[in-house]
Design a protein around this motif. Sequence first.
Motif, PDB file in Angstrom:
ATOM      1  N   TYR A 282       0.833  -1.192   0.000  1.00 42.93           N
ATOM      2  CA  TYR A 282       0.000   0.000   0.000  1.00 42.93           C
ATOM      3  C   TYR A 282       0.877   1.255   0.000  1.00 42.93           C
ATOM      4  O   TYR A 282       1.882   1.327   0.699  1.00 42.93           O
ATOM      5  CB  TYR A 282      -0.898   0.042   1.239  1.00 42.93           C
ATOM      6  N   ASN A 283       0.480   2.236  -0.776  1.00 43.40           N
ATOM      7  CA  ASN A 283       1.129   3.544  -0.752  1.00 43.40           C
ATOM      8  C   ASN A 283       2.647   3.449  -0.887  1.00 43.40           C
ATOM      9  O   ASN A 283       3.393   4.133  -0.206  1.00 43.40           O
ATOM     10  CB  ASN A 283       0.758   4.302   0.526  1.00 43.40           C
ATOM     11  N   GLU A 284       3.055   2.579  -1.781  1.00 45.93           N
ATOM     12  CA  GLU A 284       4.471   2.430  -2.098  1.00 45.93           C
ATOM     13  C   GLU A 284       4.670   2.555  -3.601  1.00 45.93           C
ATOM     14  O   GLU A 284       3.760   2.265  -4.381  1.00 45.93           O
ATOM     15  CB  GLU A 284       5.017   1.071  -1.649  1.00 45.93           C
TER      16      GLU A 284
ATOM     17  N   ILE B 247      -1.761   2.540  -9.716  1.00 44.12           N
ATOM     18  CA  ILE B 247      -1.398   3.131 -11.001  1.00 44.12           C
ATOM     19  C   ILE B 247      -0.169   2.402 -11.532  1.00 44.12           C
ATOM     20  O   ILE B 247       0.867   2.340 -10.870  1.00 44.12           O
ATOM     21  CB  ILE B 247      -1.096   4.633 -10.884  1.00 44.12           C
ATOM     22  N   LEU B 248      -0.303   1.824 -12.715  1.00 41.82           N
ATOM     23  CA  LEU B 248       0.804   1.182 -13.408  1.00 41.82           C
ATOM     24  C   LEU B 248       1.391   2.180 -14.399  1.00 41.82           C
ATOM     25  O   LEU B 248       0.659   2.855 -15.116  1.00 41.82           O
ATOM     26  CB  LEU B 248       0.331  -0.064 -14.164  1.00 41.82           C
ATOM     27  N   MET B 249       2.719   2.280 -14.434  1.00 39.72           N
ATOM     28  CA  MET B 249       3.382   3.213 -15.343  1.00 39.72           C
ATOM     29  C   MET B 249       4.460   2.473 -16.119  1.00 39.72           C
ATOM     30  O   MET B 249       5.401   1.935 -15.527  1.00 39.72           O
ATOM     31  CB  MET B 249       4.005   4.377 -14.567  1.00 39.72           C
TER      32      MET B 249
ATOM     33  N   ILE C 178       7.389  14.674 -13.499  1.00 43.40           N
ATOM     34  CA  ILE C 178       6.653  13.418 -13.353  1.00 43.40           C
ATOM     35  C   ILE C 178       7.119  12.675 -12.101  1.00 43.40           C
ATOM     36  O   ILE C 178       6.310  12.108 -11.355  1.00 43.40           O
ATOM     37  CB  ILE C 178       6.821  12.523 -14.599  1.00 43.40           C
ATOM     38  N   GLU C 179       8.424  12.690 -11.847  1.00 46.79           N
ATOM     39  CA  GLU C 179       8.941  12.015 -10.656  1.00 46.79           C
ATOM     40  C   GLU C 179       8.420  12.688  -9.383  1.00 46.79           C
ATOM     41  O   GLU C 179       8.051  12.000  -8.414  1.00 46.79           O
ATOM     42  CB  GLU C 179      10.466  12.002 -10.675  1.00 46.79           C
ATOM     43  N   ASP C 180       8.406  14.018  -9.365  1.00 43.70           N
ATOM     44  CA  ASP C 180       7.848  14.731  -8.208  1.00 43.70           C
ATOM     45  C   ASP C 180       6.377  14.383  -8.024  1.00 43.70           C
ATOM     46  O   ASP C 180       5.897  14.224  -6.890  1.00 43.70           O
ATOM     47  CB  ASP C 180       8.005  16.244  -8.396  1.00 43.70           C
ATOM     48  N   LEU C 181       5.665  14.257  -9.138  1.00 45.64           N
ATOM     49  CA  LEU C 181       4.246  13.926  -9.088  1.00 45.64           C
ATOM     50  C   LEU C 181       4.045  12.521  -8.519  1.00 45.64           C
ATOM     51  O   LEU C 181       3.138  12.303  -7.703  1.00 45.64           O
ATOM     52  CB  LEU C 181       3.644  14.032 -10.489  1.00 45.64           C
ATOM     53  N   MET C 182       4.881  11.579  -8.922  1.00 46.42           N
ATOM     54  CA  MET C 182       4.767  10.221  -8.382  1.00 46.42           C
ATOM     55  C   MET C 182       4.928  10.216  -6.871  1.00 46.42           C
ATOM     56  O   MET C 182       4.192   9.524  -6.146  1.00 46.42           O
ATOM     57  CB  MET C 182       5.804   9.301  -9.031  1.00 46.42           C
ATOM     58  N   ALA C 183       5.891  11.011  -6.378  1.00 42.50           N
ATOM     59  CA  ALA C 183       6.118  11.076  -4.936  1.00 42.50           C
ATOM     60  C   ALA C 183       4.891  11.614  -4.208  1.00 42.50           C
ATOM     61  O   ALA C 183       4.555  11.157  -3.108  1.00 42.50           O
ATOM     62  CB  ALA C 183       7.336  11.942  -4.647  1.00 42.50           C
TER      63      ALA C 183
ATOM     64  N   LEU D 266       1.704  11.429  -5.403  1.00 43.19           N
ATOM     65  CA  LEU D 266       0.598  10.491  -5.571  1.00 43.19           C
ATOM     66  C   LEU D 266       0.742   9.261  -4.680  1.00 43.19           C
ATOM     67  O   LEU D 266      -0.248   8.588  -4.379  1.00 43.19           O
ATOM     68  CB  LEU D 266       0.493  10.058  -7.028  1.00 43.19           C
ATOM     69  N   ARG D 267       1.955   8.961  -4.260  1.00 41.99           N
ATOM     70  CA  ARG D 267       2.189   7.806  -3.397  1.00 41.99           C
ATOM     71  C   ARG D 267       1.326   7.844  -2.135  1.00 41.99           C
ATOM     72  O   ARG D 267       0.954   6.797  -1.586  1.00 41.99           O
ATOM     73  CB  ARG D 267       3.658   7.758  -2.997  1.00 41.99           C
TER      74      ARG D 267
END
Length: 256
Positions: free
Chosen positions: A25-27, A164-166, A181-186, A188-189
């Motif tokens: 979860y949330n990883e 979310i699969l990327m 995009i990397e900042d956004l992933m962090a 969204l986690r």
Amino acid sequence: MECDGVDVYYGDFKAVCDVSLGFGYNEITALIGPSGCGKSTLLRSLNRMNDLIPEARVEGAVTFHGQSIYAKDVDPIEVRRRIGMVFQKPNPFPKSIYDNVAYGPRVTGMKAADMDDLVEEALTRSALWDEVKDKLKQSAYGLSGGQQQRLCIARTIAVRPEVILMDEPCSALDPIATSRIEDLMAELRDDYSIIIVTHNMQQAARVADRTAFFTALADETTGDRTGLLVEYDLTNKIFSSPADERTEKYITGRFG
């Protein structure tokens, strides 16, 4: 979400062999390895995208909240709503920015009290709202590559998935867009579990909580390459003290 003894076939060809691993979860989990080692094939099996490929089949178990996503009574469309996917190349629809985000909720029959609010929320969560709020009716094709990819992320989260699969979401982007995009992933986690395929080991080291390293075993007769999971652990351990020599050779550039 878990894989237990997963094999993926295209006809008689086994593309992925005996993969077992769990996603927390949330990883953010990164799948790394050389080309042809089955990373994207495995990723597509996690939300039944391989169903769309003739002769593809998945054996073993892929479970989500303890339920097999390949059970006969499971709707693959519902699986893809709850486990969304962002592809390697930005693929906005030939519609307006607004209609791109609203498309998923509309076709899945989501009951949004106010579609405008839902679109704004998704664009805000994807760090795009401030850049597009005054041109929502304009074509999505007018956005830059990085903006298009964030729009695709907004389109994915608009249907409120859990995972979310990327699939290499930054490979077609410049360094500045990649950083966003990397900042956004962090960010969204906090609300989603994210599984990312990347060839960029530095990216995996920057964004992932856990990393799985895959390699490929070539058939001496046919040359076909079957993907194998070599090692799966906390990202810091994978990159600082891997347990398998093959992992160490790959991350130090001596292999792959």
